[in-house]
Design a protein around this motif. Structure first.
Motif, mmCIF file in Angstrom:
data_model
loop_
_atom_site.group_PDB
_atom_site.id
_atom_site.type_symbol
_atom_site.label_atom_id
_atom_site.label_comp_id
_atom_site.label_asym_id
_atom_site.label_seq_id
_atom_site.Cartn_x
_atom_site.Cartn_y
_atom_site.Cartn_z
ATOM 1 N N VAL A 96 0.876 -1.254 0.041
ATOM 2 C CA VAL A 96 -0.052 0.093 0.048
ATOM 3 C C VAL A 96 1.014 1.224 -0.071
ATOM 4 O O VAL A 96 1.812 1.523 0.752
ATOM 5 N N ARG A 97 0.615 2.100 -1.041
ATOM 6 C CA ARG A 97 1.295 3.361 -1.178
ATOM 7 C C ARG A 97 0.676 4.506 -1.200
ATOM 8 O O ARG A 97 -0.415 4.428 -1.755
ATOM 9 N N PHE A 98 1.180 5.764 -0.595
ATOM 10 C CA PHE A 98 0.356 6.882 -0.743
ATOM 11 C C PHE A 98 1.299 8.072 -0.470
ATOM 12 O O PHE A 98 2.547 7.810 -0.013
ATOM 13 N N THR A 99 1.066 9.099 -1.021
ATOM 14 C CA THR A 99 1.788 10.337 -0.743
ATOM 15 C C THR A 99 1.088 11.324 0.194
ATOM 16 O O THR A 99 -0.171 11.420 0.033
ATOM 17 N N VAL A 100 1.645 11.916 1.182
ATOM 18 C CA VAL A 100 0.977 12.895 2.197
ATOM 19 C C VAL A 100 1.825 14.075 2.192
ATOM 20 O O VAL A 100 2.947 13.996 2.272
ATOM 21 N N GLU A 101 1.024 15.104 1.711
ATOM 22 C CA GLU A 101 1.746 16.653 2.029
ATOM 23 C C GLU A 101 1.029 17.315 3.300
ATOM 24 O O GLU A 101 -0.160 17.244 3.627
ATOM 25 N N VAL A 102 1.980 17.909 3.981
ATOM 26 C CA VAL A 102 1.508 18.291 5.539
ATOM 27 C C VAL A 102 2.195 19.704 5.616
ATOM 28 O O VAL A 102 3.187 20.015 4.999
ATOM 29 N N HIS A 103 1.345 20.487 6.360
ATOM 30 C CA HIS A 103 1.872 21.873 6.750
ATOM 31 C C HIS A 103 1.845 21.927 8.203
ATOM 32 O O HIS A 103 1.190 21.696 9.065
ATOM 33 N N ASP A 104 3.031 22.508 8.806
ATOM 34 C CA ASP A 104 3.289 22.779 10.087
ATOM 35 C C ASP A 104 2.148 23.688 10.550
ATOM 36 O O ASP A 104 1.580 24.544 10.010
ATOM 37 N N ASN A 286 0.987 24.135 18.902
ATOM 38 C CA ASN A 286 1.850 23.882 17.678
ATOM 39 C C ASN A 286 1.998 22.427 17.307
ATOM 40 O O ASN A 286 2.038 21.720 18.267
ATOM 41 N N TRP A 287 1.934 22.119 16.134
ATOM 42 C CA TRP A 287 2.392 20.791 15.755
ATOM 43 C C TRP A 287 3.510 20.910 14.486
ATOM 44 O O TRP A 287 3.240 21.279 13.628
ATOM 45 N N GLU A 288 4.680 20.375 14.834
ATOM 46 C CA GLU A 288 5.603 20.156 13.900
ATOM 47 C C GLU A 288 5.221 19.052 13.039
ATOM 48 O O GLU A 288 5.078 17.727 13.463
ATOM 49 N N MET A 289 5.072 19.103 11.656
ATOM 50 C CA MET A 289 4.545 18.200 10.781
ATOM 51 C C MET A 289 5.792 17.184 10.517
ATOM 52 O O MET A 289 5.692 16.975 8.986
ATOM 53 N N ASN A 290 6.380 16.785 11.330
ATOM 54 C CA ASN A 290 7.216 15.442 10.987
ATOM 55 C C ASN A 290 6.439 14.261 11.362
ATOM 56 O O ASN A 290 7.071 13.244 11.613
ATOM 57 N N TRP A 291 5.185 14.293 11.387
ATOM 58 C CA TRP A 291 4.350 13.303 11.604
ATOM 59 C C TRP A 291 2.913 13.581 10.564
ATOM 60 O O TRP A 291 2.855 14.566 10.133
ATOM 61 N N PHE A 292 2.190 12.470 10.340
ATOM 62 C CA PHE A 292 1.016 13.022 9.943
ATOM 63 C C PHE A 292 -0.074 12.115 10.562
ATOM 64 O O PHE A 292 -0.012 11.223 11.118
ATOM 65 N N ALA A 293 -1.405 12.580 10.511
ATOM 66 C CA ALA A 293 -2.695 12.085 11.176
ATOM 67 C C ALA A 293 -3.221 10.975 10.247
ATOM 68 O O ALA A 293 -3.423 11.180 9.069
ATOM 69 N N TYR A 294 -3.653 10.003 11.182
ATOM 70 C CA TYR A 294 -4.871 9.136 10.379
ATOM 71 C C TYR A 294 -6.240 9.453 10.952
ATOM 72 O O TYR A 294 -6.991 9.724 10.058
ATOM 73 N N ASN A 295 -6.693 9.412 12.194
ATOM 74 C CA ASN A 295 -7.870 9.729 12.657
ATOM 75 C C ASN A 295 -7.950 9.938 13.918
ATOM 76 O O ASN A 295 -6.942 10.100 14.836
#
Lengths: 344, 92
Positions: A96-104, A286-295
């Protein structure tokens, strides 16, 4: 039902866009590989949340499965991929592959005029099996917020109490059970990110402030501390839970009290040191987005429903062979890997 | 054929019982795995079925296997098993 989920996702998207500007943007390619033996396998994989601070794209799924579907649960809108393998098939594979783009994310505490719908906030005001908001939780919330009438100040008191009283217990399995009532009733305030976030969220809800855990996964190094980031491209066990709370007019505000407790442990710091105080201040809003969210789902039923339900937390892949769940805390036995590559 | 007959002999001689337990503190899917594994490790247990949504364990076992032994197997996992019913199964 579908209309309700779409409305929820749409309002999340608008809410996020309106509230937070991009300080730093990142794109990550995430690859999850599953090689699981045994007949009768069904697999549910968490997919990224769609929000103003995060956008997923290019989902690609390969493998020897019989059926696949992308679903969302009707209460929280948790996105998931479901794969069903042929009943007699003994060797099952999926990539399973996906791309995720995030912003701090940086909260603007002076912002006003944001208003979420009653429907959107309802799940984040209510209790659930692991986020009970009665009894001991209610009593703690009242004690911590006594004399305070402003919701943001109440939230700050609860955040400070959480950071001051909870600690990271490295022996905790996975992200922890996330059972706020049990933590407060037992008086044992140790745990990992799901435990710390659950207490923070339960106390906020008990104080009348909508709040939610946000389950996700770390994908890169942090510019603030080695405690907050990953060491390599293998992020199989890098799941991490953060939290948000909602202030009328200001909107959803990010926070991460659990990472303050991790900082104390990993860097061997005194809880009252200037470094911890500064980081606690930064992690509120603040959230530093070296992480991404699922739910933000808790105590809910995956779609389609597995044999065993409800599921407490969905930040790990979930699978069943027949009526038996595989141990999602043990990727070597399960078997799965998650890797990441930062894209330009 | 003969091994199957031999395996079935104890059931014919001593009969089978279905016991139903409530396990109220189970809280996640992995709890069901632990309870099922512990029950199946007992001599005399033929089959166990554990469900999280009902917080119940159904155990098909030799008549001779006691409630105490089954309860002990459940409590080893950290959860209390409360006997709801224990019924002999009629031979077909």
């Amino acid at each position: 039902m579908m209309r309700r989920v779409c409305a929820l996702l749409f309002s999340l998207l608008l809410g996020g866009c309106a509230l937070y500007g991009a300080e730093g943007s990142h794109r990550y390619l995430v690859t999850q590989q599953f090689v699981i033996d045994g007949p009768g396998l069904k697999l549910w994989v968490p997919l990224p949340l769609e929000s103003g601070y995060q956008k997923a794209s290019d989902l690609a799924v390969e493998g020897n499965f019989e059926r696949k579907a992308v679903n969302a649960d009707s209460t929280y809108g948790a996105q998931m991929l479901h794969l069903a393998f042929a009943p007699q098939q003994k060797h099952n594979t999926a990539t399973v592959r996906f791309t995720v783009e995030v912003h701090d994310r940086k909260a603007d505490f002076n912002r006003s005029g944001v208003k979420a719908s009653t429907e959107e906030l309802a799940p984040y005001r209510a209790g659930s099996e692991h986020i009970r908001i009665d009894g001991v939780v209610k009593a703690y919330a009242e004690r911590i917020t006594t004399g305070e009438t402003d919701d943001l100040q109440k939230a700050r008191r609860i955040y400070d109490w959480t950071v001051q009283n909870m600690f990271r217990d490295p022996k905790t399995r996975g992200c922890g059970l996330g059972d706020a009532y049990q933590s407060l009733e037992s008086g044992y305030l140790g745990g990992k990110c799901a435990d710390v976030s659950a207490v923070f969220v339960a106390l906020l809800r008990a104080a009348g402030i909508p709040a939610r855990e946000v389950f996700g996964i770390r994908v890169a190094k942090s510019k603030y501390s080695k405690a907050y980031g990953v060491k390599s491209a293998d992020i199989t066990t890098a799941q991490h839970c953060r939290a948000e709370f909602y202030i009328e007019g200001t909107g959803w505000i990010p926070a991460d009290p659990a990472d303050v407790t991790k900082l104390i442990l990993v860097e061997g710091l005194d809880r009252d040191s200037e470094r911890v105080k500064a980081e606690a201040e930064r992690q509120f809003g603040n959230w530093e987005m070296n992480w991404f969210a699922y739910n933000s789902a808790r105590d809910f039923v995956l779609t389609p429903a597995p044999v065993q339900f409800p599921l407490s937390i969905f930040s790990y892949p979930y699978a069943e062979r027949g009526d038996e769940p595989l141990d999602y805390y043990s990727p070597k036995n399960f078997t799965y890997t998650i890797t990441v590559k930062e894209l330009p | 054929m003969r091994p199957l007959l031999l395996l079935g002999l104890p059931l014919w001689l001593w009969g089978e019982t279905l016991s139903l337990y409530e396990v109220p503190k189970m809280h996640c899917p992995l709890c069901t795995v632990a309870v099922k594994k512990s029950l199946k490790a007992l001599d005399g247990v033929h089959r166990a079925e554990v469900r999280l949504n009902t917080k119940e364990a159904r155990v098909w076992h030799d008549d001779a296997l006691s409630n105490a032994a089954l309860s002990e197997a459940i409590s080893k996992t950290g959860y209390e098993g409360i006997l709801v019913s224990r019924e002999p199964i009629e031979a077909p």
